[in-house]
Scaffold this motif. Structure first.
Motif, PDB file in Angstrom:
ATOM      1  N   GLY A   1      91.406  65.279  40.383  1.00 36.50           N
ATOM      2  CA  GLY A   1      90.729  64.456  39.369  1.00 36.50           C
ATOM      3  C   GLY A   1      89.224  64.402  39.496  1.00 36.50           C
ATOM      4  N   GLY A   2      88.712  64.503  40.725  1.00 40.33           N
ATOM      5  CA  GLY A   2      87.262  64.409  40.923  1.00 40.33           C
ATOM      6  C   GLY A   2      86.787  62.969  40.822  1.00 40.33           C
ATOM      7  N   GLY A   3      85.711  62.782  40.088  1.00 40.67           N
ATOM      8  CA  GLY A   3      85.154  61.446  39.912  1.00 40.67           C
ATOM      9  C   GLY A   3      84.089  61.080  40.923  1.00 40.67           C
ATOM     10  N   GLY A   4      83.682  62.045  41.785  1.00 42.02           N
ATOM     11  CA  GLY A   4      82.644  61.778  42.769  1.00 42.02           C
ATOM     12  C   GLY A   4      81.250  61.972  42.192  1.00 42.02           C
ATOM     13  N   GLU A   5      80.265  61.508  42.935  1.00 41.26           N
ATOM     14  CA  GLU A   5      78.869  61.641  42.501  1.00 41.26           C
ATOM     15  C   GLU A   5      77.982  61.835  43.720  1.00 41.26           C
ATOM     16  OE1 GLU A   5      75.590  58.688  40.567  1.00 41.26           O
ATOM     17  OE2 GLU A   5      77.423  58.972  39.381  1.00 41.26           O
ATOM     18  N   VAL A   6      77.051  62.776  43.624  1.00 41.12           N
ATOM     19  CA  VAL A   6      76.153  63.116  44.732  1.00 41.12           C
ATOM     20  C   VAL A   6      74.733  63.176  44.199  1.00 41.12           C
ATOM     21  CG1 VAL A   6      75.480  64.966  46.315  1.00 41.12           C
ATOM     22  CG2 VAL A   6      77.875  64.374  46.063  1.00 41.12           C
ATOM     23  N   PHE A   7      73.786  62.652  44.988  1.00 40.75           N
ATOM     24  CA  PHE A   7      72.367  62.734  44.628  1.00 40.75           C
ATOM     25  C   PHE A   7      71.659  63.642  45.620  1.00 40.75           C
ATOM     26  CE2 PHE A   7      68.004  61.208  45.393  1.00 40.75           C
ATOM     27  CZ  PHE A   7      67.451  61.474  44.143  1.00 40.75           C
ATOM     28  N   PHE A   8      70.912  64.620  45.112  1.00 42.95           N
ATOM     29  CA  PHE A   8      70.171  65.563  45.957  1.00 42.95           C
ATOM     30  C   PHE A   8      68.739  65.656  45.468  1.00 42.95           C
ATOM     31  CE2 PHE A   8      68.917  70.147  46.635  1.00 42.95           C
ATOM     32  CZ  PHE A   8      68.608  69.996  47.979  1.00 42.95           C
ATOM     33  N   SER A   9      67.800  65.488  46.388  1.00 47.33           N
ATOM     34  CA  SER A   9      66.388  65.666  46.050  1.00 47.33           C
ATOM     35  C   SER A   9      65.742  66.530  47.110  1.00 47.33           C
ATOM     36  CB  SER A   9      65.667  64.319  45.955  1.00 47.33           C
ATOM     37  OG  SER A   9      65.628  63.671  47.210  1.00 47.33           O
ATOM     38  N   CYS A  10      64.816  67.391  46.685  1.00 44.70           N
ATOM     39  CA  CYS A  10      64.196  68.347  47.602  1.00 44.70           C
ATOM     40  C   CYS A  10      62.744  68.580  47.191  1.00 44.70           C
ATOM     41  CB  CYS A  10      64.968  69.669  47.589  1.00 44.70           C
ATOM     42  SG  CYS A  10      64.289  70.926  48.699  1.00 44.70           S
ATOM     43  N   PRO A  11      61.811  68.511  48.144  1.00 47.52           N
ATOM     44  CA  PRO A  11      60.415  68.831  47.824  1.00 47.52           C
ATOM     45  C   PRO A  11      60.216  70.327  47.652  1.00 47.52           C
ATOM     46  CG  PRO A  11      60.644  68.407  50.168  1.00 47.52           C
ATOM     47  CD  PRO A  11      61.998  68.164  49.559  1.00 47.52           C
ATOM     48  N   VAL A  12      59.105  70.716  47.065  1.00 51.51           N
ATOM     49  CA  VAL A  12      58.793  72.136  46.893  1.00 51.51           C
ATOM     50  C   VAL A  12      57.789  72.561  47.964  1.00 51.51           C
ATOM     51  CG1 VAL A  12      59.260  72.196  44.436  1.00 51.51           C
ATOM     52  CG2 VAL A  12      56.986  71.591  45.202  1.00 51.51           C
ATOM     53  N   ARG A  13      57.847  73.822  48.330  1.00 54.45           N
ATOM     54  CA  ARG A  13      56.936  74.367  49.336  1.00 54.45           C
ATOM     55  C   ARG A  13      56.349  75.672  48.841  1.00 54.45           C
ATOM     56  NH1 ARG A  13      56.855  70.089  50.715  1.00 54.45           N
ATOM     57  NH2 ARG A  13      57.450  69.086  52.684  1.00 54.45           N
ATOM     58  N   LYS A  14      55.089  75.918  49.223  1.00 54.07           N
ATOM     59  CA  LYS A  14      54.427  77.154  48.813  1.00 54.07           C
ATOM     60  C   LYS A  14      54.887  78.330  49.667  1.00 54.07           C
ATOM     61  CE  LYS A  14      49.876  79.019  47.659  1.00 54.07           C
ATOM     62  NZ  LYS A  14      50.219  79.257  46.248  1.00 54.07           N
ATOM     63  N   VAL A  15      54.991  78.102  50.989  1.00 54.67           N
ATOM     64  CA  VAL A  15      55.443  79.164  51.887  1.00 54.67           C
ATOM     65  C   VAL A  15      56.417  78.564  52.895  1.00 54.67           C
ATOM     66  CG1 VAL A  15      53.370  80.589  51.690  1.00 54.67           C
ATOM     67  CG2 VAL A  15      53.456  78.797  53.424  1.00 54.67           C
ATOM     68  N   LEU A  16      57.212  79.422  53.531  1.00 57.06           N
ATOM     69  CA  LEU A  16      58.137  79.007  54.571  1.00 57.06           C
ATOM     70  C   LEU A  16      57.612  79.447  55.941  1.00 57.06           C
ATOM     71  CD1 LEU A  16      61.561  79.983  52.961  1.00 57.06           C
ATOM     72  CD2 LEU A  16      60.393  77.783  52.895  1.00 57.06           C
ATOM     73  N   LYS A  17      57.907  78.644  56.951  1.00 60.85           N
ATOM     74  CA  LYS A  17      57.462  78.969  58.301  1.00 60.85           C
ATOM     75  C   LYS A  17      58.422  79.980  58.945  1.00 60.85           C
ATOM     76  CE  LYS A  17      57.615  74.966  60.177  1.00 60.85           C
ATOM     77  NZ  LYS A  17      57.446  73.815  61.100  1.00 60.85           N
ATOM     78  N   PRO A  18      57.906  80.905  59.750  1.00 65.12           N
ATOM     79  CA  PRO A  18      58.800  81.756  60.546  1.00 65.12           C
ATOM     80  C   PRO A  18      59.448  80.928  61.656  1.00 65.12           C
ATOM     81  CG  PRO A  18      56.502  82.205  61.100  1.00 65.12           C
ATOM     82  CD  PRO A  18      56.487  81.251  59.943  1.00 65.12           C
ATOM     83  N   VAL A  19      60.613  81.333  62.097  1.00 64.76           N
ATOM     84  CA  VAL A  19      61.347  80.557  63.101  1.00 64.76           C
ATOM     85  C   VAL A  19      61.741  81.442  64.274  1.00 64.76           C
ATOM     86  CG1 VAL A  19      62.257  78.887  61.433  1.00 64.76           C
ATOM     87  CG2 VAL A  19      63.556  80.963  61.941  1.00 64.76           C
ATOM     88  N   GLN A  20      61.942  80.805  65.419  1.00 65.54           N
ATOM     89  CA  GLN A  20      62.442  81.473  66.616  1.00 65.54           C
ATOM     90  C   GLN A  20      63.612  80.646  67.143  1.00 65.54           C
ATOM     91  OE1 GLN A  20      61.009  84.390  67.942  1.00 65.54           O
ATOM     92  NE2 GLN A  20      59.659  84.443  66.158  1.00 65.54           N
ATOM     93  N   LEU A  21      64.778  80.869  66.589  1.00 63.73           N
ATOM     94  CA  LEU A  21      65.968  80.098  66.965  1.00 63.73           C
ATOM     95  C   LEU A  21      66.826  80.959  67.878  1.00 63.73           C
ATOM     96  CD1 LEU A  21      66.848  78.620  63.442  1.00 63.73           C
ATOM     97  CD2 LEU A  21      65.456  77.587  65.237  1.00 63.73           C
ATOM     98  N   THR A  22      66.458  80.983  69.154  1.00 56.92           N
ATOM     99  CA  THR A  22      67.137  81.888  70.088  1.00 56.92           C
ATOM    100  C   THR A  22      67.872  81.155  71.206  1.00 56.92           C
ATOM    101  OG1 THR A  22      65.069  82.094  71.342  1.00 56.92           O
ATOM    102  CG2 THR A  22      65.515  83.760  69.652  1.00 56.92           C
ATOM    103  N   ASP A  23      67.681  79.848  71.331  1.00 58.73           N
ATOM    104  CA  ASP A  23      68.332  79.100  72.398  1.00 58.73           C
ATOM    105  C   ASP A  23      69.314  78.097  71.795  1.00 58.73           C
ATOM    106  OD1 ASP A  23      69.133  77.818  74.656  1.00 58.73           O
ATOM    107  OD2 ASP A  23      67.207  76.843  75.087  1.00 58.73           O
TER     108      ASP A  23
END
Length: 398
Positions: A187-209
Motif C-alpha cells: 500500500g505504501g503511504g510513507g513520506e520522506v524529506f530530502f534536502s542537499c546543498p550544491v557544490r562546485k567541485v568535489l574533494k579527492p578522497v583517500q579511503l584506504t583504512d
C-alpha cells in the motif's frame, strides 16, 4: 533479451555534461500501451545513473526497446522532469520508443509521488548522484514505500550514503534525510524529506583504512502491527551481536495512525561504524501483506544480524550498497588521485565500472589486497583513479 533506455540529462547548457540512465529488463514481454502490466519488469535490479564526459552530444536520444517502461520507471522519468528545466519527454503509443530532449538540472523545492512497485530508495539512489550538481539546492518530498525487500531503505541510505557524501565535501545544515511517515508494501503511504546543498567541485578522497568495528546501531520498525514485534526483533538480533561487541543500541520505531502508512509490516536496519568513520550496513523487511509466508520477528532479527556479520567480513571503507556511489564521486572529483578500499566488488559495481569507462574514458587501477595481519575478513580491492575535474557551472553565484 535485454532492453536499454539511454537518457541524456545535461547539467548545464554551456557544458554538455549530462546523466544517462540504463534500465535493464530481465525478460521480454509483449509491450503494452506506454507501460508494462503491473508486475512485469519488477525484477529490474540495477539503475546505474552516471555523468558522461564533455564529448556527450546534446542531441535527443531515441532508443527502441522490446519492452515498455513499467510504472516505477515511468514515475522515475516524471521525477527527472520535475528536477530539470526544459526537458521534453515523449513515449510513442506502443511504448517502445522514448524521445527525450535534455534540460538543465535545476533543483529547488519538489514533491513527487513514487510508484509503490519500488521503494523510495530506488529514487533516492539516483537523487544522491544528481543533487550536488543542481543549479539550486534540492528540497524534495517523496511519497510511497519507505522499506521493502528489493531496494535500499531510507534508513540505510541515511546512515551510510550521507556520511560517504560528506567525505567528498558535500555537507551543511541543509543536508538532511528524514522519514516523516513510514510506508510498507503493497500500500505504501510513507513520506520522506530530502534536502542537499550544491557544490562546485568535489574533494579527492583517500579511503584506504577501514579500521575496526567500534559500535553497532540499528532501527527496528513496525507499522500497523503490535509494538512488541520491534522489541522481539531487537532481542533476537542482540542475541547474536552481543557475542562480538558490547556497544550495541537498536532503536525501536513504532509509528501509529497516519504516520504508519497503509500496509502492515516490520523490519530491521543495522549499521556498524568503524574507528575510521566507515559504515557497513544490512537490512531485512517482512514479506508484503498477502505475499509469501509469514515471517517471525525472531527469525528476521537473527538473519539480519548474520547479514551484518557477512558485510563486516567483506569489509572495506564503503559497504556493498554504496560502492557505485563512491566510485562515481571519485570519477567526478578534481584532477587528483583518489583511492578507496572496497570489499569484493558486487556484480552491479562491476557493470558500473564498465559504464564509467564508456562515458568518461576513465579506468581505475585495481589492486587485490588479500586478507592477512593488516586486513581481516575477506579479500579486499584497492581502486585508484584520477578525477575528470568536473565543475558544476550551474551553481548560483552569490
Amino acid at each position: 533479451m535485454k532492453a536499454e533506455l539511454f537518457l541524456i540529462v545535461p547539467l548545464n547548457i554551456d557544458m554538455p555534461v549530462g546523466a544517462f540512465l540504463v534500465l535493464r529488463f530481465p525478460q521480454p514481454v509483449v509491450p503494452a500501451l506506454s507501460r508494462l502490466e503491473p508486475g512485469c519488469g519488477a525484477g529490474v535490479t540495477d539503475l546505474p545513473l552516471q555523468f558522461p564526459d564533455e564529448t556527450s552530444s546534446l542531441e535527443t536520444v531515441t532508443s527502441l526497446c522490446s519492452l515498455s517502461p513499467a510504472d516505477f520507471e515511468a514515475s522515475f522519468i516524471r521525477l527527472l522532469d520535475k528536477i530539470t528545466n526544459g526537458s521534453r519527454i515523449e513515449i510513442n503509443q506502443t511504448g517502445t520508443t522514448l524521445y527525450y530532449q535534455p534540460g538543465l538540472l535545476y533543483g529547488g523545492s519538489v514533491e513527487h509521488d513514487c510508484s509503490v512497485l519500488r521503494s523510495i530508495g530506488y529514487y533516492l539512489e539516483s537523487l544522491l548522484c544528481l543533487a550536488p550538481f543542481m543549479k539550486h539546492p534540492l528540497r524534495i518530498v517523496l511519497r510511497g514505500v519507505t522499506n521493502d525487500q528489493v531496494d535500499p531503505s531510507v534508513d540505510v541510505l541515511k546512515a551510510t550514503a550521507l556520511p560517504l557524501l560528506k567525505q567528498f565535501g558535500i555537507d551543511g545544515e541543509s543536508f538532511e534525510l528524514k522519514v516523516v511517515r513510514r510506508g510498507m508494501p503493497p500500500g505504501g503511504g510513507g513520506e520522506v524529506f530530502f534536502s542537499c546543498p550544491v557544490r562546485k567541485v568535489l574533494k579527492p578522497v583517500q579511503l584506504t583504512d577501514p579500521g575496526k568495528i567500534k559500535r553497532i546501531r540499528g532501527i527496528a520498525y513496525s507499522v500497523r502491527v503490535s509494538p512488541q514485534m520491534a522489541n522481539r526483533i531487537v532481542d533476537s538480533a542482540r542475541s547474536i551481536l552481543n557475542k562480538f561487541i558490547p556497544d550495541i543500541y537498536i532503536y525501536t520505531d513504532h509509528m501509529k495512525g497516519v504516520s504508519s502508512g497503509k500496509s502492515p509490516g516490520f523490519g530491521l536496519s543495522l549499521v556498524a561504524e568503524t574507528t575510521t568513520g566507515a559504515f557497513l550496513s544490512a537490512e531485512l523487511a517482512s514479506n508484503p501483506q498477502g505475499q509469501g509466508a509469514a515471517v517471525l520477528p525472531e527469525d528476521l532479527g537473527q538473519n539480519c544480524a548474520k547479514l551484518l556479520l557477512e558485510e563486516i567480513y567483506r569489509g572495506g571503507c564503503v559497504d556493498s550498497t554504496n560502492q557505485s556511489l563512491g566510485l562515481l564521486l571519485m570519477t567526478l572529483g578534481q584532477q587528483d588521485v583518489s583511492k578507496v578500499l572496497l570489499g569484493p566488488l558486487s556484480p552491479y559495481t562491476i557493470e558500473f565500472l564498465r559504464h564509467l569507462k564508456s562515458f568518461f574514458q576513465i579506468m581505475f587501477k585495481i589492486e587485490t589486497k588479500p586478507c592477512g595481519e593488516e586486513l581481516k575478513g575477506g579479500d579486499k580491492v584497492l581502486l585508484t583513479c584520477v578525477g575528470v575535474g568536473f565543475s558544476n557551472l550551474s551553481k548560483t553565484l552569490k
